[in-house]
Design an enzyme around this catalytic site. Structure first.
Site, mmCIF file in Angstrom:
data_model
loop_
_atom_site.group_PDB
_atom_site.id
_atom_site.type_symbol
_atom_site.label_atom_id
_atom_site.label_comp_id
_atom_site.label_asym_id
_atom_site.label_seq_id
_atom_site.Cartn_x
_atom_site.Cartn_y
_atom_site.Cartn_z
ATOM 1 N N ASP A 30 0.859 -1.190 0.000
ATOM 2 C CA ASP A 30 0.000 0.000 0.000
ATOM 3 C C ASP A 30 0.904 1.252 0.000
ATOM 4 O OD1 ASP A 30 -1.721 2.077 0.506
ATOM 5 O OD2 ASP A 30 -2.631 1.189 2.301
ATOM 6 N N GLU A 80 29.743 8.261 4.785
ATOM 7 C CA GLU A 80 29.819 6.843 5.120
ATOM 8 C C GLU A 80 29.647 5.998 3.858
ATOM 9 O OE1 GLU A 80 26.402 5.097 7.287
ATOM 10 O OE2 GLU A 80 25.652 7.138 7.407
ATOM 11 N N CYS A 112 25.973 8.526 10.185
ATOM 12 C CA CYS A 112 25.343 9.812 9.836
ATOM 13 C C CYS A 112 25.750 10.943 10.771
ATOM 14 C CB CYS A 112 23.820 9.667 9.844
ATOM 15 S SG CYS A 112 23.262 8.283 8.871
ATOM 16 N N THR A 153 13.786 3.636 2.036
ATOM 17 C CA THR A 153 14.432 4.770 2.724
ATOM 18 C C THR A 153 15.787 5.104 2.099
ATOM 19 O OG1 THR A 153 15.510 3.426 4.435
ATOM 20 C CG2 THR A 153 13.290 4.172 4.900
ATOM 21 N N SER A 202 17.096 -0.182 15.317
ATOM 22 C CA SER A 202 17.752 1.110 15.053
ATOM 23 C C SER A 202 16.854 2.274 15.467
ATOM 24 C CB SER A 202 18.159 1.233 13.575
ATOM 25 O OG SER A 202 17.030 1.385 12.744
ATOM 26 N N HIS A 234 18.206 14.289 12.802
ATOM 27 C CA HIS A 234 18.709 13.435 11.718
ATOM 28 C C HIS A 234 17.505 12.768 11.060
ATOM 29 C CE1 HIS A 234 20.485 10.535 9.239
ATOM 30 N NE2 HIS A 234 20.099 9.510 9.989
ATOM 31 N N LYS A 243 8.426 11.091 15.369
ATOM 32 C CA LYS A 243 8.411 10.260 16.591
ATOM 33 C C LYS A 243 9.396 10.809 17.613
ATOM 34 C CE LYS A 243 7.086 5.873 14.615
ATOM 35 N NZ LYS A 243 7.320 4.450 14.539
ATOM 36 N N ASN A 277 16.832 9.509 2.375
ATOM 37 C CA ASN A 277 17.926 9.600 3.344
ATOM 38 C C ASN A 277 19.206 10.010 2.618
ATOM 39 O OD1 ASN A 277 19.514 9.404 5.620
ATOM 40 N ND2 ASN A 277 19.074 7.239 6.035
ATOM 41 N N SER A 310 24.458 5.760 13.486
ATOM 42 C CA SER A 310 24.338 4.389 13.984
ATOM 43 C C SER A 310 25.678 3.857 14.473
ATOM 44 C CB SER A 310 23.817 3.481 12.868
ATOM 45 O OG SER A 310 22.474 3.782 12.629
HETATM 46 N N1 CAA Z 1 -0.918 3.089 5.791
HETATM 47 C C1 CAA Z 1 -0.359 3.898 6.730
HETATM 48 N N2 CAA Z 1 0.656 3.489 7.553
HETATM 49 C C2 CAA Z 1 1.136 2.249 7.395
HETATM 50 C C3 CAA Z 1 0.595 1.352 6.444
HETATM 51 C C4 CAA Z 1 -0.474 1.816 5.618
HETATM 52 N N3 CAA Z 1 -1.041 1.040 4.685
HETATM 53 N N4 CAA Z 1 1.264 0.192 6.529
HETATM 54 C C5 CAA Z 1 2.197 0.342 7.514
HETATM 55 N N5 CAA Z 1 2.094 1.581 8.032
HETATM 56 C C6 CAA Z 1 2.912 2.176 9.101
HETATM 57 C C7 CAA Z 1 3.193 1.202 10.234
HETATM 58 O O1 CAA Z 1 2.112 1.140 11.150
HETATM 59 C C8 CAA Z 1 4.441 1.822 10.824
HETATM 60 O O2 CAA Z 1 4.087 2.891 11.641
HETATM 61 P P1 CAA Z 1 4.656 2.979 13.150
HETATM 62 O O3 CAA Z 1 6.142 3.091 12.999
HETATM 63 O O4 CAA Z 1 4.012 4.199 13.711
HETATM 64 O O5 CAA Z 1 4.266 1.703 13.829
HETATM 65 C C9 CAA Z 1 5.153 2.397 9.600
HETATM 66 O O6 CAA Z 1 4.182 2.478 8.560
HETATM 67 C C10 CAA Z 1 6.297 1.514 9.088
HETATM 68 O O7 CAA Z 1 5.788 0.235 8.889
HETATM 69 P P2 CAA Z 1 6.615 -1.036 9.392
HETATM 70 O O8 CAA Z 1 7.041 -0.835 10.806
HETATM 71 O O9 CAA Z 1 5.870 -2.274 9.076
HETATM 72 O O10 CAA Z 1 7.849 -0.876 8.371
HETATM 73 P P3 CAA Z 1 9.025 -1.825 8.085
HETATM 74 O O11 CAA Z 1 9.336 -2.705 9.234
HETATM 75 O O12 CAA Z 1 8.751 -2.491 6.790
HETATM 76 O O13 CAA Z 1 10.205 -0.762 7.909
HETATM 77 C C11 CAA Z 1 11.961 0.459 9.029
HETATM 78 C C12 CAA Z 1 10.454 0.346 8.778
HETATM 79 C C13 CAA Z 1 12.393 -0.683 9.947
HETATM 80 C C14 CAA Z 1 12.283 1.787 9.690
HETATM 81 C C15 CAA Z 1 12.702 0.347 7.666
HETATM 82 O O14 CAA Z 1 12.326 1.402 6.823
HETATM 83 C C16 CAA Z 1 14.211 0.333 7.799
HETATM 84 O O15 CAA Z 1 14.838 -0.679 8.124
HETATM 85 N N6 CAA Z 1 14.868 1.498 7.465
HETATM 86 C C17 CAA Z 1 16.316 1.632 7.507
HETATM 87 C C18 CAA Z 1 16.843 1.850 8.919
HETATM 88 C C19 CAA Z 1 16.502 3.219 9.460
HETATM 89 O O16 CAA Z 1 16.270 4.155 8.734
HETATM 90 N N7 CAA Z 1 16.516 3.335 10.811
HETATM 91 C C20 CAA Z 1 16.259 4.615 11.444
HETATM 92 C C21 CAA Z 1 17.065 4.773 12.706
HETATM 93 S S1 CAA Z 1 18.810 4.504 12.379
HETATM 94 C C22 CAA Z 1 19.344 5.961 11.653
HETATM 95 O O17 CAA Z 1 18.700 6.955 11.755
HETATM 96 C C23 CAA Z 1 20.625 5.931 10.871
HETATM 97 C C24 CAA Z 1 20.318 5.934 9.423
HETATM 98 O O18 CAA Z 1 20.271 6.974 8.788
HETATM 99 C C25 CAA Z 1 20.051 4.647 8.769
#
Ligand code: CAA
Length: 389
Positions: A30, A80, A112, A153, A202, A234, A243, A277, A310
């Site tokens: 979606d 990085e 980062c 991302t 993370s 960041h 959040k 990102n 990270s």
């Molecule tokens: N409509 C609206 N919202 C929806 C939806 C829909 N149809 N389907 C899912 N969502 C929402 C979920 O409810 C969730 O919201 P919450 O976080 O409020 O619960 C959100 O969308 C994301 O959904 P998931 O949790 O299921 O997503 P995911 O597990 O597939 O991926 C993630 C999320 C883990 C962050 C992934 O994008 C990821 O691994 N990203 C890379 C790591 C990252 O960016 N980490 C951030 C911190 S580390 C950092 O900052 C360093 C850096 O730069 C990497």
């Protein structure tokens, strides 16, 4: 002590982007998961002749003319997604920008966070020698494995800043709060092209580090949560900052309404939603987004900054926007650049994702693809050849 901080700031991203609706449609996901759930709309994809060097040079080139470049004593390059384990990517940029041979260059790495380290080190250098200018550039390509949660991302971008005494955009306060902890939330061993990430973990470590860095900041600084009118975080994706800011507001028992809390960060998210990102560059592209898109005059306002890398190192710091800062901005150029980008379909995205990557010394001539000022023209004998387009 003379105020020190950001005198000019400019960013660059590539001329291609993938709309996350296209990615969602191909995956059978979606699109609202990306547009609402992670708060991202588009992600920048580097052209075949683009990398952290060309993006960095393109970001920095509007900042100074030949005469002003002579005052730049140091170039700090934060990344990085570096292209060499030994030689700093900044040395190529030094040549492309025609910097003085007396200007030192070094590359910094801590995920980062490294751009914030570079800015703080630059402020310390300028405080010692107030007549000099330090050029800080952060440039990164965020790349994850296909069909992983991180894929949506991705993104790419570079930001360049002149750090000077009596700056005309942001005076950076010397007091900071830090948090460092040995964790495995996101990392990239030397033999991998894409990051390994424990995504959910993370996001938890990011929030924990925010609280810890803030607590440390309050020990060092007299600036309180209510003194800060806006915040820049960041930005791995914009929802993360939303959040984080709610979390920090709760920690400080803020009496603001949810819409007022959101208003403190929304301007900083706009460019990231369109670029994705950009790792080390993301925090300062977010700051550029805030000052270029705010409806009110931010002159004299205190801004809070949260930098997260990270692994992990986090820092909370603050700064005051300098009245008249609007005259120093490249708002029109930045917005034109974003509007003139070309959308790619899924097949073109995969072609860009699988950019030529010779590893055995073979010669590859790369066709002109970027619309940026600088390009990677060839790779031969393990050497990268950069030219002005
Ligand atoms: N409509 C609206 N919202 C929806 C939806 C829909 N149809 N389907 C899912 N969502 C929402 C979920 O409810 C969730 O919201 P919450 O976080 O409020 O619960 C959100 O969308 C994301 O959904 P998931 O949790 O299921 O997503 P995911 O597990 O597939 O991926 C993630 C999320 C883990 C962050 C992934 O994008 C990821 O691994 N990203 C890379 C790591 C990252 O960016 N980490 C951030 C911190 S580390 C950092 O900052 C360093 C850096 O730069 C990497």
């Amino acid at each position: 002590m003379l105020p020190v901080g950001i005198d000019k700031i400019s960013f660059y991203t590539s001329n291609y982007y993938l709309d996350l609706r296209t990615l969602a449609c191909t995956q059978g996901t979606d699109p609202e998961k990306y547009y609402v759930g992670i708060g991202q709309e588009k992600m920048g994809m580097p052209a075949h002749d683009e990398d952290v060097v060309t993006m960095a040079a393109s970001a920095a080139s509007p900042l100074f003319d030949d005469e002003q470049s002579k005052t730049i004593s140091t170039l700090l390059f934060a990344t990085e997604s570096g292209i060499d384990q030994s030689k700093s990517a900044g040395i190529y940029v030094h040549r492309l920008l025609g910097l003085n041979a007396n200007c030192r260059v070094v590359e910094l790495k801590q995920a980062c966070y490294s751009a914030t380290a570079a800015v703080q080190m630059a402020c310390a250098l300028v405080a010692r020698q107030p007549e000099t200018t330090v050029l800080v550039i952060a440039s990164d390509v965020a790349k994850y494995e296909l069909d992983t949660p991180g894929e949506a991302t991705q993104g790419c971008g570079a930001v360049a800043m002149l750090i000077k005494a009596n700056p005309r955009i942001l005076e950076i306060d010397p007091q900071v709060g830090n948090h460092t902890e040995d964790v495995m939330d996101f990392w990239r061993p030397n033999y991998l092209k894409t990051a390994i990430v424990d995504g959910k973990y993370s996001t938890k470590i990011y929030l924990k580090s925010l609280k810890k860095a803030w607590e440390n900041f309050t020990l060092a600084s007299d600036v309180s949560f209510t003194d800060l009118s806006h915040f820049c975080y960041h930005l791995p994706f914009s929802r993360m900052a939303q959040k984080a800011h709610k979390h920090l507001s709760r920690v400080n028992k803020s009496s603001l309404e949810p819409e007022q809390i959101e208003a403190q960060i929304e301007g900083s998210l706009l460019y990231n939603k369109l670029i994705g990102n950009s790792y080390a560059a993301a925090l300062f592209i977010g700051f550029t987004s805030l000052i270029e898109n705010s409806n009110s005059d931010l002159g004299g306002k205190k801004i809070g900054f949260f930098s997260y890398g990270s692994g992990c190192v986090a820092e909370f710091f603050s700064g005051t926007v300098v009245p008249g800062y609007q005259q120093q901005l490249f708002k029109e150029q930045h917005q034109n650049m974003l509007e003139c980008r070309e959308e790619v379909d899924y097949e073109q995205y995969i072609t860009l994702y699988n950019a030529p990557d010779p590893q055995n010394g073979e010669s590859v001539i790369i066709d002109v693809d970027t619309t940026g000022k600088f390009r990677l023209a060839a790779i031969a004998n393990h050497k990268r050849e950069y030219v002005e387009r």
